[in-house]
Design a protein around this motif. Structure first.
Motif, PDB file in Angstrom:
ATOM      1  N   LEU A   1       0.826  -1.202   0.000  1.00  0.00           N
ATOM      2  CA  LEU A   1       0.000   0.000   0.000  1.00  0.00           C
ATOM      3  C   LEU A   1       0.861   1.253   0.000  1.00  0.00           C
ATOM      4  O   LEU A   1       1.892   1.312   0.672  1.00  0.00           O
ATOM      5  N   ALA A   2       0.385   2.281  -0.721  1.00  0.00           N
ATOM      6  CA  ALA A   2       0.836   3.657  -0.513  1.00  0.00           C
ATOM      7  C   ALA A   2      -0.366   4.396   0.048  1.00  0.00           C
ATOM      8  O   ALA A   2      -1.498   4.181  -0.402  1.00  0.00           O
ATOM      9  N   VAL A   3      -0.138   5.237   1.047  1.00  0.00           N
ATOM     10  CA  VAL A   3      -1.248   5.998   1.628  1.00  0.00           C
ATOM     11  C   VAL A   3      -0.974   7.480   1.410  1.00  0.00           C
ATOM     12  O   VAL A   3       0.117   7.975   1.738  1.00  0.00           O
ATOM     13  N   LEU A   4      -1.944   8.180   0.848  1.00  0.00           N
ATOM     14  CA  LEU A   4      -1.818   9.618   0.606  1.00  0.00           C
ATOM     15  C   LEU A   4      -2.690  10.374   1.602  1.00  0.00           C
ATOM     16  O   LEU A   4      -3.877  10.058   1.751  1.00  0.00           O
ATOM     17  N   ILE A   5      -2.097  11.355   2.258  1.00  0.00           N
ATOM     18  CA  ILE A   5      -2.799  12.105   3.299  1.00  0.00           C
ATOM     19  C   ILE A   5      -2.596  13.606   3.081  1.00  0.00           C
ATOM     20  O   ILE A   5      -1.739  14.030   2.295  1.00  0.00           O
ATOM     21  N   SER A   6      -3.391  14.379   3.838  1.00  0.00           N
ATOM     22  CA  SER A   6      -3.180  15.830   3.858  1.00  0.00           C
ATOM     23  C   SER A   6      -3.203  16.396   5.272  1.00  0.00           C
ATOM     24  O   SER A   6      -3.084  17.612   5.440  1.00  0.00           O
ATOM     25  N   GLY A   7      -3.438  15.550   6.286  1.00  0.00           N
ATOM     26  CA  GLY A   7      -3.651  16.133   7.612  1.00  0.00           C
ATOM     27  C   GLY A   7      -3.417  15.196   8.763  1.00  0.00           C
ATOM     28  O   GLY A   7      -2.396  14.519   8.831  1.00  0.00           O
ATOM     29  N   ARG A   8      -4.432  15.099   9.622  1.00  0.00           N
ATOM     30  CA  ARG A   8      -4.223  14.427  10.918  1.00  0.00           C
ATOM     31  C   ARG A   8      -4.008  12.924  10.784  1.00  0.00           C
ATOM     32  O   ARG A   8      -3.427  12.290  11.659  1.00  0.00           O
ATOM     33  N   GLY A   9      -4.579  12.308   9.749  1.00  0.00           N
ATOM     34  CA  GLY A   9      -4.242  10.917   9.471  1.00  0.00           C
ATOM     35  C   GLY A   9      -4.849   9.875  10.392  1.00  0.00           C
ATOM     36  O   GLY A   9      -4.242   8.828  10.622  1.00  0.00           O
ATOM     37  N   SER A  10      -6.082  10.101  10.856  1.00  0.00           N
ATOM     38  CA  SER A  10      -6.659   9.050  11.721  1.00  0.00           C
ATOM     39  C   SER A  10      -7.022   7.806  10.908  1.00  0.00           C
ATOM     40  O   SER A  10      -6.927   6.681  11.423  1.00  0.00           O
ATOM     41  N   ASN A  11      -7.411   7.959   9.667  1.00  0.00           N
ATOM     42  CA  ASN A  11      -7.646   6.769   8.830  1.00  0.00           C
ATOM     43  C   ASN A  11      -6.329   6.068   8.498  1.00  0.00           C
ATOM     44  O   ASN A  11      -6.276   4.835   8.448  1.00  0.00           O
ATOM     45  N   LEU A  12      -5.283   6.844   8.282  1.00  0.00           N
ATOM     46  CA  LEU A  12      -3.950   6.240   8.130  1.00  0.00           C
ATOM     47  C   LEU A  12      -3.628   5.394   9.354  1.00  0.00           C
ATOM     48  O   LEU A  12      -3.148   4.260   9.236  1.00  0.00           O
TER      49      LEU A  12
END
Ligand code: GRF
Length: 196
Positions: free
Chosen positions: A9-20
């Motif tokens: 997996l690659a995970v793309l985020i922009s902020g707090r990242g609770s789903n990450l």
């Protein structure tokens, strides 16, 4: 894919990242069929990057403001991702709209989590719109990303009731709890499908 038999997996985020964080936690179970290879944020210095670093996951910030167009930003993003050859790109609170330029390059490999029961309430401000409409329930959807915003095939949905006294923030928090279950579940289903 997958010498280890796991979906990368690659995970793309922009902020707090609770789903990450929910994905990180899921991947730490040895029986979970996926592993996170890289986390990329389009905003530098967000908390989600710290979450990944705390778990020794490689991170990269690619600040979209440093690029003159969406396409040049997307090319930089693709180059970073290609180094890790992900089977699946998980958008987790990633707040840049991706153009067909990027989506074509990763056809069928991008998924997103959206805080509504798609196809209802595509786009932004979902909770305020649900409340304004007097809806009885809402929820979240993990779906494939296609060129049309929030319109690709749904993989997993989880529902919550709308309750008296709900504000957009209260409803968002109730849905977020379900997002954290839905996202790992969607990744698991995809891994199982890809493994036949
Ligand atoms: C989530 O509500 C997600 O559905 C939406 O953005 C929010 C991201 O939250 N796309 P987090 O960064 O995962 O905490």
């Amino acid at each position: 894919m997958r010498l280890s038999g796991k979906l990368s997996l690659a995970v793309l985020i922009s902020g707090r990242g609770s789903n990450l964080q929910a994905l990180i936690d899921a991947c730490e179970d040895p029986g979970f069929p996926a592993a996170i290879k890289i986390v990329v944020s389009n905003r530098p210095a967000v908390y989600g990057l710290e979450r990944a670093q705390n778990h020794n996951i490689p991170v990269q910030a690619i600040d979209h403001k440093q690029y003159s167009s969406r396409e040049t930003f997307e090319d930089a993003l693709s180059d970073a991702l290609e180094r890790h050859a992900p089977d699946l790109i998980c958008l987790a609170g990633f707040m840049r709209v991706l153009t067909p330029h990027f989506i074509r390059r990763w056809e069928g490999k991008i998924i997103n989590i959206h805080p509504s029961l798609l196809p209802a309430y595509k786009g932004v401000d979902t909770h305020a719109r649900v409340l304004a409409d007097g809806g009885a329930e809402s929820g979240c959807s993990v779906h494939y990303v296609t060129a049309e915003l929030d319109s690709g095939p749904v993989i997993v949905q989880r529902r919550v009731p709308v309750l008296p006294g709900d504000t957009p923030d209260i409803l968002a928090a109730r849905i977020l709890e379900q997002e954290h279950i839905a996202y790992p579940e969607a990744v698991r289903r995809i891994a199982e499908t890809m493994n036949g």
